[in-house]
Every structure is written in C-alpha cells, then in structure tokens.
Scaffold this motif. Structure first.
Motif, PDB file in Angstrom:
ATOM      1  N   VAL A  99      -9.206   4.331  -3.134  1.00  0.00           N
ATOM      2  CA  VAL A  99     -10.132   3.323  -2.603  1.00  0.00           C
ATOM      3  C   VAL A  99      -9.411   1.975  -2.526  1.00  0.00           C
ATOM      4  CG1 VAL A  99     -12.203   1.971  -3.106  1.00  0.00           C
ATOM      5  CG2 VAL A  99     -12.262   4.445  -3.334  1.00  0.00           C
ATOM      6  N   GLY A 100      -8.730   1.617  -3.591  1.00  0.00           N
ATOM      7  CA  GLY A 100      -7.980   0.365  -3.610  1.00  0.00           C
ATOM      8  C   GLY A 100      -6.925   0.313  -2.530  1.00  0.00           C
ATOM      9  N   LEU A 101      -6.218   1.417  -2.327  1.00  0.00           N
ATOM     10  CA  LEU A 101      -5.183   1.465  -1.295  1.00  0.00           C
ATOM     11  C   LEU A 101      -5.794   1.347   0.099  1.00  0.00           C
ATOM     12  CD1 LEU A 101      -2.808   4.184  -2.767  1.00  0.00           C
ATOM     13  CD2 LEU A 101      -2.432   1.707  -2.671  1.00  0.00           C
ATOM     14  N   ALA A 102      -6.946   1.982   0.310  1.00  0.00           N
ATOM     15  CA  ALA A 102      -7.622   1.855   1.611  1.00  0.00           C
ATOM     16  C   ALA A 102      -8.001   0.401   1.878  1.00  0.00           C
ATOM     17  CB  ALA A 102      -8.855   2.760   1.662  1.00  0.00           C
ATOM     18  N   VAL A 103      -8.432  -0.311   0.852  1.00  0.00           N
ATOM     19  CA  VAL A 103      -8.773  -1.730   0.997  1.00  0.00           C
ATOM     20  C   VAL A 103      -7.532  -2.536   1.359  1.00  0.00           C
ATOM     21  CG1 VAL A 103      -9.549  -3.781  -0.272  1.00  0.00           C
ATOM     22  CG2 VAL A 103     -10.821  -1.633  -0.475  1.00  0.00           C
ATOM     23  N   VAL A 104      -6.431  -2.257   0.688  1.00  0.00           N
ATOM     24  CA  VAL A 104      -5.181  -2.986   0.986  1.00  0.00           C
ATOM     25  C   VAL A 104      -4.732  -2.703   2.414  1.00  0.00           C
ATOM     26  CG1 VAL A 104      -2.744  -3.265   0.357  1.00  0.00           C
ATOM     27  CG2 VAL A 104      -4.479  -3.098  -1.435  1.00  0.00           C
ATOM     28  N   ALA A 154       0.838  -1.212   0.000  1.00  0.00           N
ATOM     29  CA  ALA A 154       0.000   0.000   0.000  1.00  0.00           C
ATOM     30  C   ALA A 154       0.868   1.255   0.000  1.00  0.00           C
ATOM     31  CB  ALA A 154      -0.932  -0.005   1.206  1.00  0.00           C
ATOM     32  N   GLY A 155       1.941   1.255   0.784  1.00  0.00           N
ATOM     33  CA  GLY A 155       2.857   2.398   0.784  1.00  0.00           C
ATOM     34  C   GLY A 155       3.507   2.589  -0.577  1.00  0.00           C
ATOM     35  N   ALA A 156       3.863   1.480  -1.217  1.00  0.00           N
ATOM     36  CA  ALA A 156       4.442   1.559  -2.560  1.00  0.00           C
ATOM     37  C   ALA A 156       3.406   2.086  -3.555  1.00  0.00           C
ATOM     38  CB  ALA A 156       4.952   0.185  -2.989  1.00  0.00           C
ATOM     39  N   GLY A 157       2.141   1.727  -3.355  1.00  0.00           N
ATOM     40  CA  GLY A 157       1.077   2.253  -4.218  1.00  0.00           C
ATOM     41  C   GLY A 157       0.962   3.763  -4.106  1.00  0.00           C
ATOM     42  N   SER A 158       1.018   4.265  -2.872  1.00  0.00           N
ATOM     43  CA  SER A 158       0.978   5.726  -2.686  1.00  0.00           C
ATOM     44  C   SER A 158       2.203   6.378  -3.305  1.00  0.00           C
ATOM     45  CB  SER A 158       0.898   6.070  -1.195  1.00  0.00           C
ATOM     46  OG  SER A 158      -0.406   5.890  -0.726  1.00  0.00           O
ATOM     47  N   ALA A 159       3.365   5.737  -3.157  1.00  0.00           N
ATOM     48  CA  ALA A 159       4.584   6.277  -3.773  1.00  0.00           C
ATOM     49  C   ALA A 159       4.428   6.308  -5.294  1.00  0.00           C
ATOM     50  CB  ALA A 159       5.794   5.450  -3.366  1.00  0.00           C
ATOM     51  N   GLY A 160       3.838   5.256  -5.854  1.00  0.00           N
ATOM     52  CA  GLY A 160       3.605   5.220  -7.296  1.00  0.00           C
ATOM     53  C   GLY A 160       2.692   6.340  -7.768  1.00  0.00           C
ATOM     54  N   LEU A 161       1.655   6.613  -6.991  1.00  0.00           N
ATOM     55  CA  LEU A 161       0.752   7.713  -7.346  1.00  0.00           C
ATOM     56  C   LEU A 161       1.478   9.057  -7.297  1.00  0.00           C
ATOM     57  CD1 LEU A 161      -2.578   6.653  -5.598  1.00  0.00           C
ATOM     58  CD2 LEU A 161      -2.080   6.684  -8.051  1.00  0.00           C
ATOM     59  N   LEU A 162       2.329   9.243  -6.291  1.00  0.00           N
ATOM     60  CA  LEU A 162       3.079  10.500  -6.207  1.00  0.00           C
ATOM     61  C   LEU A 162       4.074  10.620  -7.359  1.00  0.00           C
ATOM     62  CD1 LEU A 162       3.788  10.866  -2.387  1.00  0.00           C
ATOM     63  CD2 LEU A 162       2.220  12.199  -3.792  1.00  0.00           C
ATOM     64  N   ILE A 163       4.723   9.527  -7.704  1.00  0.00           N
ATOM     65  CA  ILE A 163       5.664   9.546  -8.830  1.00  0.00           C
ATOM     66  C   ILE A 163       4.913   9.868 -10.121  1.00  0.00           C
ATOM     67  CG2 ILE A 163       7.153   8.073 -10.255  1.00  0.00           C
ATOM     68  CD1 ILE A 163       8.003   6.723  -7.551  1.00  0.00           C
ATOM     69  N   ALA A 164       3.730   9.279 -10.293  1.00  0.00           N
ATOM     70  CA  ALA A 164       2.922   9.583 -11.489  1.00  0.00           C
ATOM     71  C   ALA A 164       2.538  11.061 -11.516  1.00  0.00           C
ATOM     72  CB  ALA A 164       1.679   8.705 -11.512  1.00  0.00           C
ATOM     73  N   ALA A 165       2.138  11.599 -10.369  1.00  0.00           N
ATOM     74  CA  ALA A 165       1.763  13.019 -10.309  1.00  0.00           C
ATOM     75  C   ALA A 165       2.950  13.906 -10.674  1.00  0.00           C
ATOM     76  CB  ALA A 165       1.245  13.362  -8.912  1.00  0.00           C
ATOM     77  N   LEU A 166       4.120  13.559 -10.156  1.00  0.00           N
ATOM     78  CA  LEU A 166       5.319  14.337 -10.489  1.00  0.00           C
ATOM     79  C   LEU A 166       5.694  14.167 -11.957  1.00  0.00           C
ATOM     80  CD1 LEU A 166       7.426  13.745  -7.260  1.00  0.00           C
ATOM     81  CD2 LEU A 166       6.215  15.836  -7.939  1.00  0.00           C
ATOM     82  N   GLY A 167       5.439  12.988 -12.509  1.00  0.00           N
ATOM     83  CA  GLY A 167       5.685  12.764 -13.929  1.00  0.00           C
ATOM     84  C   GLY A 167       4.788  13.632 -14.798  1.00  0.00           C
ATOM     85  N   PHE A 168       3.510  13.704 -14.439  1.00  0.00           N
ATOM     86  CA  PHE A 168       2.602  14.586 -15.167  1.00  0.00           C
ATOM     87  C   PHE A 168       3.055  16.038 -15.039  1.00  0.00           C
ATOM     88  CE2 PHE A 168      -0.462  11.075 -15.220  1.00  0.00           C
ATOM     89  CZ  PHE A 168      -0.999  11.229 -16.485  1.00  0.00           C
ATOM     90  N   GLN A 169       3.503  16.403 -13.847  1.00  0.00           N
ATOM     91  CA  GLN A 169       3.979  17.770 -13.634  1.00  0.00           C
ATOM     92  C   GLN A 169       5.200  18.042 -14.509  1.00  0.00           C
ATOM     93  OE1 GLN A 169       4.086  18.743  -9.490  1.00  0.00           O
ATOM     94  NE2 GLN A 169       5.251  20.623  -9.829  1.00  0.00           N
ATOM     95  N   ALA A 170       6.122  17.087 -14.575  1.00  0.00           N
ATOM     96  CA  ALA A 170       7.310  17.246 -15.414  1.00  0.00           C
ATOM     97  C   ALA A 170       6.943  17.318 -16.896  1.00  0.00           C
ATOM     98  CB  ALA A 170       8.289  16.098 -15.167  1.00  0.00           C
ATOM     99  N   ALA A 171       5.837  16.664 -17.265  1.00  0.00           N
ATOM    100  CA  ALA A 171       5.382  16.681 -18.656  1.00  0.00           C
ATOM    101  C   ALA A 171       4.633  17.962 -19.018  1.00  0.00           C
ATOM    102  CB  ALA A 171       4.490  15.468 -18.923  1.00  0.00           C
ATOM    103  N   GLY A 172       4.488  18.874 -18.050  1.00  0.00           N
ATOM    104  CA  GLY A 172       3.873  20.163 -18.344  1.00  0.00           C
ATOM    105  C   GLY A 172       2.474  20.360 -17.798  1.00  0.00           C
ATOM    106  N   TYR A 173       1.940  19.380 -17.084  1.00  0.00           N
ATOM    107  CA  TYR A 173       0.619  19.524 -16.470  1.00  0.00           C
ATOM    108  C   TYR A 173       0.792  20.099 -15.067  1.00  0.00           C
ATOM    109  CZ  TYR A 173      -1.152  16.611 -20.237  1.00  0.00           C
ATOM    110  OH  TYR A 173      -1.491  16.119 -21.462  1.00  0.00           O
TER     111      TYR A 173
END
Length: 154
Positions: free
Chosen positions: A141-146, A10-29
């Motif tokens: 939601v998925g992370l809360a379940v995990v 679950a912690g890795a899932g949250s880290a993945g979401l943050l990495i994705a958010a930073l990736g979108f930010q780096a891509a100009g979003y």
C-alpha cells in the motif's frame, strides 16, 4: 523529491521487500506457492523503476509501478485471507487432498507425492500479530502511494 526520485525510491522499496523475503527463505522459512506469487509484482515494479531511471519517463511508468504495487497488495490480501481462513485458498496448497472415498490407492499416492510441503493457509512467522503476507500488503500500500506521488509530481 521529484517524480523520478520517488519512482526510484518505490523500486528500491520493492527490492527491499524481495531481499527480506529471500532472507527469510535463507533463514529456513520456505515460501508457499502464494508467497512466490506475491514476489512477481515487486519484480515488475523494480523493472519499471529501472525503466524510469534509464529513460527519464516518469508519469506513464509510475502508473505501471502503481499497478504493480497494487497487484502485490491484492495478492498479499488474498493470501492473508487464506491464512485467516476467511476464504479457501488454492486446494493444492491449502485444501484437503480431495475426496478419499472416490480415490483409488494409486490416485491417493500420486496426490500425496505431488503435494507441496509448505501450506498456504498456515502462518510460519508473525510480527505484531501480522504474517509476512499481511506485512507485504501493508508495505505494498505504501509503495502504491509512493508510485502515485511519483506520477503526480512528474
């Protein structure tokens, strides 16, 4: 998987979401204020996962992780509602600049100069009809379940 492994997942899932958010930010979003706010519960979930790994205490910490994931979900649902115009978001990032009839020119200029560039009520990116905020809600939601499974299996 035991509770400790599920907590780390679950912690890795949250880290993945943050990495994705930073990736979108780096891509100009560029993120809006509500996007940034949604990141903090995931940071807390990562901290909780590290504490589980470090201390080996699962049940109580997993419940904290579940609360963090639930907070991320709640913020994401709120942001999605703002994007879908179901309710008003924070006025400084999704509302108007105020009542122009009662503002002086100086007040208007100050408001315009301090206004954020990225609006909270406009969707910058969609996949399968869902915005980034909506996807954050789904994954949270998925992370809360995990996290809940981790607490139960500890």
């Amino acid at each position: 998987m035991d509770g400790r492994q599920l907590s780390l997942l679950a912690g890795a899932g949250s880290a993945g979401l943050l990495i994705a958010a930073l990736g979108f930010q780096a891509a100009g979003y560029a993120p809006c204020e509500l996007c940034i706010l949604q990141r903090w519960p995931h940071v807390m979930a990562i901290v909780v996962a590290v504490l589980v790994w470090w201390t080996g205490r699962v049940r109580g910490l997993a419940i904290l992780g579940m609360i963090a994931a639930g907070a991320a979900m709640g913020l994401a649902i709120y942001h999605t509602g703002v994007e879908w115009k179901l309710w008003q978001g924070p006025t400084h990032c999704s509302g108007t600049i105020g009542n122009l009839a009662t503002m002086s020119a100086q007040d208007l200029m100050e408001r315009l100069q301090s206004a954020p560039v990225v609006r909270c009520d406009e969707v910058a990116w969609r996949f399968l009809g869902l915005s980034m905020a909506a996807w954050n809600a789904v994954f949270s939601v998925g992370l809360a379940v995990v996290w809940g499974m981790a607490a139960k299996r500890s």
